[in-house]
Scaffold this motif. Structure first.
Motif, short mmCIF file in Angstrom:
data_model
loop_
_atom_site.label_atom_id
_atom_site.label_comp_id
_atom_site.label_asym_id
_atom_site.label_seq_id
_atom_site.Cartn_x
_atom_site.Cartn_y
_atom_site.Cartn_z
N HIS A 210 15.51 36.15 -39.65
CA HIS A 210 14.07 36.06 -39.41
C HIS A 210 13.71 35.15 -38.23
N GLU A 211 14.72 34.50 -37.63
CA GLU A 211 14.46 33.59 -36.52
C GLU A 211 14.88 34.14 -35.16
N VAL A 212 15.52 35.30 -35.14
CA VAL A 212 16.09 35.84 -33.90
C VAL A 212 15.02 36.15 -32.87
N VAL A 213 13.96 36.84 -33.27
CA VAL A 213 12.92 37.20 -32.31
C VAL A 213 12.25 35.95 -31.75
N GLY A 214 11.92 35.00 -32.62
CA GLY A 214 11.25 33.78 -32.18
C GLY A 214 12.10 32.95 -31.24
N GLN A 215 13.41 32.90 -31.48
CA GLN A 215 14.28 32.03 -30.68
C GLN A 215 14.93 32.71 -29.49
N ILE A 216 15.09 34.03 -29.55
CA ILE A 216 15.82 34.73 -28.48
C ILE A 216 14.91 35.67 -27.67
N VAL A 217 14.12 36.46 -28.35
CA VAL A 217 13.29 37.47 -27.66
C VAL A 217 12.03 36.86 -27.06
N ALA A 218 11.31 36.08 -27.87
CA ALA A 218 10.01 35.53 -27.43
C ALA A 218 10.11 34.68 -26.16
N PRO A 219 11.12 33.81 -26.01
CA PRO A 219 11.20 33.02 -24.77
C PRO A 219 11.33 33.88 -23.51
N GLU A 220 12.01 35.01 -23.61
CA GLU A 220 12.12 35.91 -22.45
C GLU A 220 10.76 36.50 -22.10
N ILE A 221 10.01 36.88 -23.12
CA ILE A 221 8.67 37.46 -22.88
C ILE A 221 7.76 36.41 -22.26
N ARG A 222 7.80 35.18 -22.80
CA ARG A 222 6.95 34.10 -22.27
C ARG A 222 7.31 33.77 -20.83
N GLY A 224 7.84 35.82 -18.63
CA GLY A 224 7.34 36.88 -17.77
C GLY A 224 8.26 38.08 -17.65
N GLU A 225 9.33 38.11 -18.45
CA GLU A 225 10.27 39.23 -18.39
C GLU A 225 9.74 40.41 -19.21
N LYS A 226 10.01 41.61 -18.71
CA LYS A 226 9.87 42.79 -19.55
C LYS A 226 11.14 42.88 -20.39
N VAL A 227 11.00 43.11 -21.69
CA VAL A 227 12.15 43.01 -22.60
C VAL A 227 12.42 44.35 -23.28
N PHE A 228 13.67 44.76 -23.23
CA PHE A 228 14.16 45.93 -23.94
C PHE A 228 14.98 45.39 -25.11
N PHE A 229 14.42 45.44 -26.31
CA PHE A 229 15.01 44.82 -27.50
C PHE A 229 15.70 45.89 -28.33
N GLN A 342 8.30 57.07 -20.27
CA GLN A 342 6.99 56.73 -20.85
C GLN A 342 6.90 55.26 -21.24
N ASN A 343 8.04 54.58 -21.27
CA ASN A 343 8.08 53.16 -21.63
C ASN A 343 8.04 52.23 -20.42
N LYS A 344 7.93 52.83 -19.24
CA LYS A 344 8.08 52.03 -18.01
C LYS A 344 7.06 50.91 -17.89
N GLU A 345 5.83 51.15 -18.36
CA GLU A 345 4.78 50.15 -18.22
C GLU A 345 4.70 49.19 -19.39
N ALA A 346 5.56 49.36 -20.40
CA ALA A 346 5.52 48.48 -21.57
C ALA A 346 6.03 47.09 -21.23
N ASP A 347 5.52 46.09 -21.94
CA ASP A 347 6.04 44.73 -21.81
C ASP A 347 7.28 44.54 -22.68
N VAL A 348 7.25 45.18 -23.85
CA VAL A 348 8.36 45.07 -24.79
C VAL A 348 8.67 46.47 -25.35
N VAL A 349 9.92 46.88 -25.23
CA VAL A 349 10.38 48.13 -25.85
C VAL A 349 11.37 47.74 -26.93
N ALA A 350 11.07 48.09 -28.19
CA ALA A 350 11.99 47.81 -29.31
C ALA A 350 12.62 49.13 -29.74
N LEU A 351 13.94 49.13 -29.81
CA LEU A 351 14.67 50.34 -30.17
C LEU A 351 15.65 50.02 -31.30
N VAL A 352 15.52 50.72 -32.41
CA VAL A 352 16.51 50.64 -33.48
C VAL A 352 17.41 51.86 -33.36
#
Length: 514
Positions: A210-222, A224-229, A342-352
């Protein structure tokens, strides 16, 4: 004695070389032109060929093409006057096994022959010697491991030797390592049983699901990176390690780390926690509309996209343009890649991405898959083969080309189960073979990590007396009814939800396109 063909229009100048190599137990036949060489090659089996590039008549390159069409498996060493780009390209493309620059000395030729003919044997011997030297150290070390960091480092070391010994023909030594790994799993299970509940009252613990997004993904977004998760369901650490060389062709690995799946190490719990940023009990309490019980209809992870957006909102990132996609089969994978623009303009793309989990289940139910993935080594090879030409790899390349930072991880791993533990309970117990929750259960304590108060580890319960049990090491649960039938059916299958090195110690990486 290896039989070698040497083709050179000045072969008479190389008598000293041939005498030296014959003294090293190599047999040689020679030709001074391409036409005679091809005819001899057609009717004689050679272990290797040395071929001069620059000959009158048929050139070395023309002879090479014809020889490759006759016996493509025979290794050919090109002898050339300069390191021309086309020779390099052929070496990289495996048309030639090696190349030497004139003038060559006998030792260069000997080294090339050893590399070609004895390379695998030498690598095998090196791996064997290396493991023999550290076996005692590893055995002693695993008895003294006291922290998560020590266990995760030790597991990586075990996997390093497991991958090294794949190059060895010493089956006995591989069996020794498998036994050592089994012993490590028993000790790790004891460690988790003694410490897991305390993790929720302490900061001295690993990062959890439950801490992975907050500690790993969120800092990249903050930043200014576009993130492909990307979350590859059920990806073990050893499977990541065999994918890593292919990933490294297209990406720089900025960060490579380890975190612990929560318990149960099963999709309903671990992946929902990953996307929600909270433990399952908190999801049920805060978002009851997004939490499903096992007996309810529909996917138990139906609302990951909604939970992910809620988590980003709680992290102050609610304004970001977020796209979420779940791929469960090849049809949806190809469709995702076809429409990925179609995801080119997204800030965050999450793929399972669900292939590895599907492989795990197919191995249980489909006999041919069980044969193909007969052990951990084969399971890794299938994963590597799949990834090499997969839609996922195409999607990752697209992300790199379009300026996305990639965060790739998983929700939990899986373990090959071999020992059955008998459990008795009511019909409403969970069906998972690696954990059970409910009340009135009867089970052998020594095979289980027992949690009497699920709320202490962030898990929901239906009744006040509900408890959870988690299978340790390579045990799986079976009911007394048709016990032998189910034991035979599920033994040597890959399952998840319990406590093992393979299920809990899992990878995450942050990648940047080259």
């Amino acid at each position: 004695m290896p039989n070698i063909l040497w083709v050179d229009d000045e072969i008479h100048m190389l008598k000293g070389h041939l005498l030296f190599l014959e003294s090293k137990d190599y047999s040689f036949q020679t030709c001074n032109n391409g036409i005679d060489a091809i005819e001899l090659f057609e009717h004689t089996s050679f272990d290797a060929v040395f071929l001069d590039e620059n000959m009158p008549g048929l050139s070395g390159l023309e002879v090479l093409e014809q020889m490759k069409s006759i016996r493509p498996e025979t290794p050919i060493v090109m002898i050339t006057k300069s390191e021309e780009e086309r020779i390099m390209e052929m070496a990289i493309g495996s048309k030639i096994a090696d190349y030497l620059i004139k003038p060559v000395n006998p030792n260069q030729v000997l080294l090339s022959l050893k590399k070609i003919l004895k390379g695998k044997e030498l690598v095998s011997q090196k791996a064997t010697r290396g493991y023999q030297q550290v076996f005692g150290k590893l055995t002693l070390e695993m008895q003294q491991l006291e922290t998560w960091q020590e266990w995760s480092d030790f597991y990586r070391e075990l996997l390093r030797w497991e991958l090294e010994l794949e190059k060895s023909s010493e089956e006995g030594l591989k069996s020794v390592l498998a036994t050592q790994k089994s012993e490590a799993n028993e000790l790790f299970s004891r460690y988790i049983s003694n410490h897991y509940e305390n993790w929720f009252e302490s900061k001295d613990r690993p990062m959890l699901s439950h801490e992975v997004v907050g500690q790993i993904v969120a800092p990249e977004i903050r930043a200014g990176e576009k993130v492909f998760f990307v979350v590859v369901d059920n990806l073990r650490l050893d499977q990541w390690l065999v994918m890593k060389p292919m990933i490294s062709e297209d990406f720089n690995i900025n960060t490579e780390g380890i975190y612990s799946s929560i318990l149960p190490s099963a999709t309903q719990y671990a992946r929902n926690a990953l996307f929600a940023g909270m433990m399952p009990l908190d999801i049920k309490n805060n978002y009851p509309q997004y939490w499903k019980e096992e007996h309810e209809e529909g996917s138990l992870n139906e609302f990951e996209g909604e939970l992910f957006k809620e988590q980003l909102k709680s992290l102050g990132l609610g304004s970001k343009n977020v796209k979420y996609t779940k791929v469960t089969n090849i049809h949806w994978a190809n469709k995702f890649v076809s429409n990925i623009h179609q995801n080119k303009e997204a800030d965050v793309v999450a793929l399972v991405y669900n292939f590895v989990d599907a492989l795990s289940h197919a191995r249980t139910d489909v006999e041919v898959i069980r044969e193909l993935a007969s052990d951990d080594n084969a399971y890794r090879r299938i994963t590597a083969t799949w990834f090499e030409g997969s839609p996922l790899r195409k999607a990752l390349k697209w992300a790199a080309e379009n300026g996305f930072k990639v965060v790739l991880t998983t929700d939990h791993g899986t373990v090959n189960v071999n020992k059955a533990s008998k459990v008795v309970g009511t019909r409403d117990l969970t069906t998972n073979l690696r954990f059970k929750n409910g009340n009135g259960m009867s089970y052998p304590n020594k095979h289980s990590f027992v949690v009497k108060k699920p709320e202490k580890i962030g898990l929901p319960k239906h009744h006040i007396v509900d408890e959870y049990i988690f299978a340790l090491s390579d045990y799986f649960y079976a009911y007394p009814n048709k016990f032998n039938h189910y034991v035979n059916y599920y033994r040597n299958t890959y399952q998840h939800g319990g406590v093992s090195l393979e299920e809990l110690i899992i990878p995450y990486v942050v990648l940047e396109g080259k």
